[in-house]
Every structure is written in structure tokens, then in C-alpha cells.
Write an enzyme that holds these catalytic residues in place. Structure first.
Site, PDB file in Angstrom:
ATOM      1  N   TYR A 149     -13.958  18.332  30.761  1.00 53.23           N
ATOM      2  CA  TYR A 149     -14.627  17.413  30.696  1.00 53.23           C
ATOM      3  C   TYR A 149     -15.773  16.986  31.592  1.00 53.23           C
ATOM      4  O   TYR A 149     -16.978  17.178  31.504  1.00 53.23           O
ATOM      5  CB  TYR A 149     -14.287  15.982  29.950  1.00 53.23           C
ATOM      6  CG  TYR A 149     -15.240  14.942  29.501  1.00 53.23           C
ATOM      7  CD1 TYR A 149     -16.319  15.212  28.429  1.00 53.23           C
ATOM      8  CD2 TYR A 149     -15.667  13.950  30.492  1.00 53.23           C
ATOM      9  CE1 TYR A 149     -17.202  14.134  28.245  1.00 53.23           C
ATOM     10  CE2 TYR A 149     -16.616  13.030  30.452  1.00 53.23           C
ATOM     11  CZ  TYR A 149     -17.660  13.127  29.162  1.00 53.23           C
ATOM     12  OH  TYR A 149     -18.407  12.141  28.929  1.00 53.23           O
ATOM     13  N   LYS A 153     -19.828  18.179  32.676  1.00 46.69           N
ATOM     14  CA  LYS A 153     -20.727  17.243  32.760  1.00 46.69           C
ATOM     15  C   LYS A 153     -21.491  17.532  33.973  1.00 46.69           C
ATOM     16  O   LYS A 153     -22.741  17.153  34.268  1.00 46.69           O
ATOM     17  CB  LYS A 153     -20.183  15.896  32.593  1.00 46.69           C
ATOM     18  CG  LYS A 153     -19.713  15.360  31.223  1.00 46.69           C
ATOM     19  CD  LYS A 153     -21.137  15.435  30.433  1.00 46.69           C
ATOM     20  CE  LYS A 153     -20.865  14.953  28.805  1.00 46.69           C
ATOM     21  NZ  LYS A 153     -21.829  15.136  28.103  1.00 46.69           N
TER      22      LYS A 153
END
Length: 246
Positions: A149, A153
């Protein structure tokens, strides 16, 4: 007078959570909004509660579907794109199945690429506009089991800066928002009650961030107030980034 009167915005991952909050506030500020989400019934229900809201059932990893939806809505013009769609899964990297990693990459990175690719010609024809990408404070410090994740990002932050330069010459401002801990259904799928309390305790302000606060920051960037802001990742995090893990 609303801050976004007469503007048209396409928002991905808008069925619920932060995306829905942005769509609602944009509409309250005078924008005509398109809500895109893979969950058709959910996005239809959300859009039905927004004056003038249009729902699109779209898997953002499907390039053709994204282009078709954006082109449909943007036929009468497009001023704002919000790339919010994300796929969540926290686990040690050694235990992450390939199909889950692929899905996270497809939604988080490719989905952002495809929507931006689709929206750019419309924004340029409009004489400029605003693209807002959703980043995360996970880029700034390590979060347990969030390697995939956080890496996605981080890529979004880099993409934001790159596109800010490429599209700025056309009057298109590209920025990102990096929320701290926001209690949304999506985040709730990977963070339990103990995790929320830990995140709350980590913030200097001693509180979590609300989806409304993230939406207000999106309005700031999309409106005339953000006219000179480009390539920035704005943190809305109750100070958790400056405090760091404790």
C-alpha cells in the site's frame, strides 16, 4: 456562491468513504459531479443523494471502461478529476498473494494512470483545471504490514509531481492529498479498534481525521484558492507525520 460553481468533476472510488465525502461537498459548492465506483448499487445510492450526481459503475483498472466513462461525462466539459479509488490489504510482504498485489497495483496505480490519461484532453480543451490524487501518510513513515500500500502511494506522489510539470503548461494543476487515519469502511477492513486507538494516540492533536476534512482540502485545491498550487502533496493528518511513529 459556491466555490466550485459551474465546474464539472469526475471522482473515482466515490461510492463511499472519502470519495463520497468529496463528491457531496463538491456538489454543495456548486459542482456537477460524476461518481465512479466498482460497486454499482453503492455508487448509485450515493449519487442519488447528491443533486445532479451521476453514477458510473467502473473498474478503474479497466482502461477502456475508464475512458468510456470519463468521455461520457466530459462531453459537456471537465474541470476536476479526483483519483481516489484504492484497493486495501495489509499483510507481511512474504504472505501477500500475487493476485492481491496485482489487484492493488491495478487499482492504485493503473487506475490513476487511466483516469488521468482519459481526463487530460478534456481538461486541456477546457483551458485548464485540477487533478487531485489521493496519497497517504504511509509514504512518510513505516506502517506495519503496509509495504505494498505504501509503495503504491509513494508512486502516486511521484506521479503527481511529474504530471504537475507536464500538464502545468496547459493550465492543469496536479496535486495530491495525504490523509492521516480516517475511519472509512475501506480502512476499517484492515484496521481494527486497537489499530484506530493506536493511530489516535500517535497524533499530536489526539484525534483522527474526518472524511469531511479531507473533502474540504480537496475543495481548497480544486477551487480558485488553489490557483497557484501545483505538484504539492498536502497532508491532512492531525500532525501524525511530524510526530512520527511513537
Amino acid at each position: 456562491m459556491g466555490k466550485l460553481d459551474g465546474r464539472r468533476a469526475f471522482i473515482t472510488g466515490a461510492g463511499g468513504g472519502i470519495g463520497a465525502a468529496i463528491a457531496r461537498l463538491f456538489a454543495q459548492e456548486g459542482a456537477l459531479v460524476a461518481l465512479a465506483d466498482i460497486n454499482g448499487p453503492l455508487v448509485a445510492e450515493t449519487a442519488a443523494g447528491i443533486a445532479g450526481g451521476r453514477a458510473f459503475t467502473v473498474d478503474v483498472s479497466d482502461r477502456a471502461a475508464v475512458h468510456a466513462a470519463v468521455d461520457d461525462f466530459a462531453g459537456e466539459g471537465l474541470d476536476i478529476l479526483v483519483n481516489n479509488a484504492v484497493a486495501f490489504h495489509y499483510a507481511p510482504l512474504t504472505e501477500m498473494p500475487e493476485d492481491i498485489i496485482d489487484r492493488m497495483l491495478d487499482v492504485g496505480i493503473k487506475g490513476t494512470f487511466w483516469a488521468t490519461q482519459a481526463a487530460t484532453p478534456h481538461l486541456v480543451r477546457r483551458g485548464g483545471g485540477s487533478i487531485i490524487n489521493l496519497s497517504s501518510v504511509a509514504v512518510s513513515f513505516a506502517i506495519k504490514h503496509a509495504a505494498v500500500y505504501a509503495s503504491i502511494k509513494g508512486a502516486i506522489d511521484t506521479f503527481t509531481r511529474q504530471q504537475a510539470v507536464e500538464l502545468g503548461v496547459h493550465g492543469v494543476r496536479v496535486n495530491a492529498l495525504a490523509p492521516g487515519a480516517v475511519e472509512t469502511p475501506g480502512a476499517g477492513s484492515v484496521i481494527d479498534a486497537e489499530g484506530w486507538e493506536k493511530r489516535r494516540a500517535m497524533t499530536p492533536l489526539g484525534r483522527l481525521v474526518t472524511d469531511r476534512e479531507v473533502a474540504e482540502a480537496a475543495v481548497f485545491l480544486a477551487a480558485d484558492s488553489g490557483a497557484s498550487i501545483a505538484g504539492v502533496t498536502l497532508k491532512i493528518d492531525a500532525g501524525i507525520t511530524i510526530a512520527g511513529p511513537r
